[in-house]
Write a protein that holds these residues in place. Sequence first.
Motif, PDB file in Angstrom:
ATOM      1  N   VAL A  99       0.834  -1.209   0.000  1.00 31.25           N
ATOM      2  CA  VAL A  99       0.000   0.000   0.000  1.00 31.25           C
ATOM      3  C   VAL A  99       0.867   1.256   0.000  1.00 31.25           C
ATOM      4  N   MET A 100       1.985   1.222   0.697  1.00 28.06           N
ATOM      5  CA  MET A 100       2.856   2.397   0.785  1.00 28.06           C
ATOM      6  C   MET A 100       3.710   2.610  -0.463  1.00 28.06           C
ATOM      7  N   PHE A 101       3.751   1.625  -1.342  1.00 27.97           N
ATOM      8  CA  PHE A 101       4.660   1.695  -2.496  1.00 27.97           C
ATOM      9  C   PHE A 101       4.495   2.981  -3.321  1.00 27.97           C
ATOM     10  N   THR A 107       6.052  10.499  -3.579  1.00 25.14           N
ATOM     11  CA  THR A 107       5.965  11.576  -2.595  1.00 25.14           C
ATOM     12  C   THR A 107       7.254  11.646  -1.778  1.00 25.14           C
ATOM     13  N   LYS A 108       7.343  12.697  -0.991  1.00 24.16           N
ATOM     14  CA  LYS A 108       8.482  12.870  -0.085  1.00 24.16           C
ATOM     15  C   LYS A 108       8.053  12.643   1.368  1.00 24.16           C
ATOM     16  N   MET A 109       6.969  11.924   1.541  1.00 21.42           N
ATOM     17  CA  MET A 109       6.473  11.647   2.885  1.00 21.42           C
ATOM     18  C   MET A 109       7.476  10.821   3.672  1.00 21.42           C
ATOM     19  N   LYS A 110       7.568  11.100   4.976  1.00 27.88           N
ATOM     20  CA  LYS A 110       8.422  10.324   5.859  1.00 27.88           C
ATOM     21  C   LYS A 110       7.762   8.973   6.132  1.00 27.88           C
ATOM     22  N   LYS A 111       8.568   8.021   6.616  1.00 31.35           N
ATOM     23  CA  LYS A 111       8.070   6.657   6.808  1.00 31.35           C
ATOM     24  C   LYS A 111       6.855   6.620   7.726  1.00 31.35           C
ATOM     25  N   ASN A 112       6.915   7.378   8.831  1.00 31.20           N
ATOM     26  CA  ASN A 112       5.772   7.355   9.752  1.00 31.20           C
ATOM     27  C   ASN A 112       4.528   7.947   9.113  1.00 31.20           C
ATOM     28  N   GLU A 113       4.707   8.929   8.227  1.00 35.17           N
ATOM     29  CA  GLU A 113       3.575   9.523   7.507  1.00 35.17           C
ATOM     30  C   GLU A 113       3.003   8.521   6.511  1.00 35.17           C
ATOM     31  N   GLU A 116       1.042   5.980   8.472  1.00 36.58           N
ATOM     32  CA  GLU A 116      -0.226   6.549   8.928  1.00 36.58           C
ATOM     33  C   GLU A 116      -1.251   6.573   7.795  1.00 36.58           C
ATOM     34  N   ARG A 117      -0.801   6.981   6.608  1.00 32.79           N
ATOM     35  CA  ARG A 117      -1.705   6.999   5.449  1.00 32.79           C
ATOM     36  C   ARG A 117      -2.137   5.573   5.087  1.00 32.79           C
ATOM     37  N   ASN A 154      -2.578   7.428  -2.782  1.00 28.63           N
ATOM     38  CA  ASN A 154      -1.969   8.706  -3.164  1.00 28.63           C
ATOM     39  C   ASN A 154      -3.018   9.771  -3.484  1.00 28.63           C
ATOM     40  N   TYR A 155      -4.284   9.479  -3.124  1.00 28.32           N
ATOM     41  CA  TYR A 155      -5.396  10.390  -3.399  1.00 28.32           C
ATOM     42  C   TYR A 155      -5.397  10.841  -4.871  1.00 28.32           C
TER      43      TYR A 155
END
Length: 254
Positions: A99-101, A107-113, A116-117, A154-155
């Motif tokens: 899901v995070m792939f 994106t440049k989201m951090k791992k914890n972000e 969370e998503r 990724n909306y």
Amino acid sequence: MIEVKGLKKGFNGEEILKGIDATFLKGKTNMIIGASGSGKSVFLKNMLGLFEPDAGEIIYDGERLGEMEIERKSDLRKEMGMLFQHSALFDSMTVEENVMFPLRMFTKMKKNERQERANEILERVNLPGLNKKMPSEISGGQQKRVALARAVVNYPRYLFCDEPNSGLDPKTATIIDNLIQEITHERDITTVIISHDMNSVMEIGETIVFLKDGLIAWEGTNKEIFKTDNKAVTDFVYSSELFKKVRVAQNEGL
């Protein structure tokens, strides 16, 4: 919204798409249906930019795909979600990692972000707590929901679904249909679904394009398809046993 104008595409001298005009609306589940060989997959691949049309235009919210610079095309792909026919999950990744792939890629989201998503989206598709499971450890229906979660994490502004109910039992297929429609409405996504499943057409076909021999033979909604006298459409949909029963019930006034 996606607009298609005069789209033509052929291979080795054979014309597959013969001049298609269609509009796929924002916030709606837009379906492309038709028999095998009608041009559905070629149509989808042209919209995704995987094929270059021989003629015609594909317009994403006012922007012509054929006129986009490479950088803009790359940005457009980041705005797309894709739900594949056979889920296409990465076997070596956990549910959460699958899901995070897209978030890692685009994106440049951090791992914890990202986590969370992923948790948020997995809860939305009714799969809380499966984060650390491998795809092989969950059912086919759950795999499809994970694939849907990955497609929308990724909306995206645009969601493409290629035979999303392939291989699923009717109950699970209805769950997937309803999730696709609900998320489309919630996020105001332009969703395009290729399907041959009349159950899906009747369940969530807010706009329907029927292809036959590379042309649009009919357009309408899931309510209007019951009333059409278009022979190409009725020949196609009468292959569905459920559709036969519905028509019989309507004729009997039930």
